[in-house]
Write a protein that holds these residues in place. Sequence first.
Motif, PDB file in Angstrom:
ATOM      1  N   SER A  82      -3.683  22.573  19.934  1.00 33.50           N
ATOM      2  CA  SER A  82      -3.457  23.433  18.773  1.00 33.50           C
ATOM      3  C   SER A  82      -2.397  22.866  17.842  1.00 33.50           C
ATOM      4  N   LEU A  83      -1.596  21.917  18.335  1.00 35.53           N
ATOM      5  CA  LEU A  83      -0.594  21.289  17.474  1.00 35.53           C
ATOM      6  C   LEU A  83      -1.244  20.450  16.378  1.00 35.53           C
ATOM      7  N   TYR A  84      -2.426  19.893  16.698  1.00 35.85           N
ATOM      8  CA  TYR A  84      -3.174  19.093  15.720  1.00 35.85           C
ATOM      9  C   TYR A  84      -4.631  19.080  16.172  1.00 35.85           C
ATOM     10  N   LYS A  90      -9.007  22.631   9.814  1.00 39.21           N
ATOM     11  CA  LYS A  90      -7.651  22.914  10.294  1.00 39.21           C
ATOM     12  C   LYS A  90      -6.751  21.701  10.094  1.00 39.21           C
ATOM     13  N   ARG A  91      -7.288  20.534  10.403  1.00 43.36           N
ATOM     14  CA  ARG A  91      -6.502  19.301  10.217  1.00 43.36           C
ATOM     15  C   ARG A  91      -6.169  19.078   8.745  1.00 43.36           C
ATOM     16  N   ILE A  94      -3.243  21.200   7.836  1.00 38.92           N
ATOM     17  CA  ILE A  94      -2.028  20.628   8.446  1.00 38.92           C
ATOM     18  C   ILE A  94      -1.588  19.395   7.683  1.00 38.92           C
ATOM     19  N   THR A 154       1.819  24.371  14.692  1.00 38.36           N
ATOM     20  CA  THR A 154       1.268  23.030  14.570  1.00 38.36           C
ATOM     21  C   THR A 154       2.393  22.042  14.266  1.00 38.36           C
TER      22      THR A 154
END
Length: 439
Positions: A82-84, A90-91, A94, A154
Amino acid sequence: MDLYNMPGSPSTRAIMMTAKALGVEYNSKFLNTFAGEQLNPEFVKINPQHTIPTLVDHGFVIWETRAIVTYLVEQYGEPDSSLYPNNPQKRAVINQRLYFDMGTLYDSFAKYYFPLLRTGKPGSQEALEKCNTAFELLNTFLEGQDYVAGSELTVADIVILATVSTTELLPNFDFGKYPNVERWYKNAQKVTPGWSENLEKIQGFASLCRTRRYTLQIFNMPQLDLYNMPLGPTSRAIQMIAKAVGVKLNSKFINTMEGDQLKPEFVKINPQHTIPTLVDDGFVIWESRAIAVYLVEKYGKPDSSLYPNDPQKRALINQRLYFDMSTYDALSKYLYPLFRTGKLGDQETLDKFNTSMEFLNTFLEGQDFVAGKELTVADIVLLATVSATQVIAFDLAKFPNVERWYKNAPNVVPGWAENLKTLEEAKKFFDEKVAELNK
């Protein structure tokens, strides 16, 4: 895994917290950028851009904070962390927030607040307005959500947290103007692994800033004016020395062909009216070799290998510097007539320069540097002189030790690429001047 870094900086703290979130350990290798350690040849060999932080992971080298944190997650995080996460949308969000941090938030924050650390005064009103705008944008991004790039923590939160937490260094930073940022900031402290260590690093950095010695010697960056003619070997030597010790020069062009060195305002600075001339906060010094040594003694690391304290090592370096003066004299008498007549000097002047090169070839027999086992100011000064031969058709192959030493320069001399670029400009200038004289 080695992390070359400056502890306490936002970029380093972002990586520290990301590593903590992943359970990754690394060897912290401190580089004092204020002392110019990022310009040491051994580090430039690792990262030719000589920036920190730089990560070396089993031979793989990567720099730029945001590239490092995403690499760490992809290399050492859980699948689809979920951090990346793997999801392209989603990416994308981020990544947008990471670029926002680099180009807008961190950039504007640094330009307004970091001058406080060097001068005791903040940046301009324009810089403050850009910083306020950046925080307003971050406040908008956080409207109705707890994280900057979605519904979970993230790497974007961690990186931006490293930037925003730098406000801990500042007295009375007003988060009240940005309520969403304030809410996010309080929550991020609770959910981000490594927050306590992040805060500890900030407090340690703040304590360091408060010490008089550190403030005077590191944050008060020197204001150095170099009166020079950039194309000349002596000026290029000083530029490379400055690069090696990590100081910036305010270059003031003196066109000696137009007689700028004879103008009263310059003669008042240097009655001998020679260049290069350095003015360091009112202290005036000229003669390139004296300037080179001064820069190392004043701004280099203690007992710098460029000009070490050992009397015998210094004596050898000094001998080579005086040798350069005679070598430069011979080269200039052969080369510089091109400016006036369009032709090189006579055979006698060329013979004198060849003799100097033969001596230099002898000095370099069985060794990589001209005055010992390490790069010194003598190498840099002599390289500036010898590199001037690129302007004309001069065959270094006649002096194999010199040629070997010269070819090694790109690997060991800070600022060598800039030196070569200036040489290209010098050759173009010479060629145009010769063509004009020979019409």
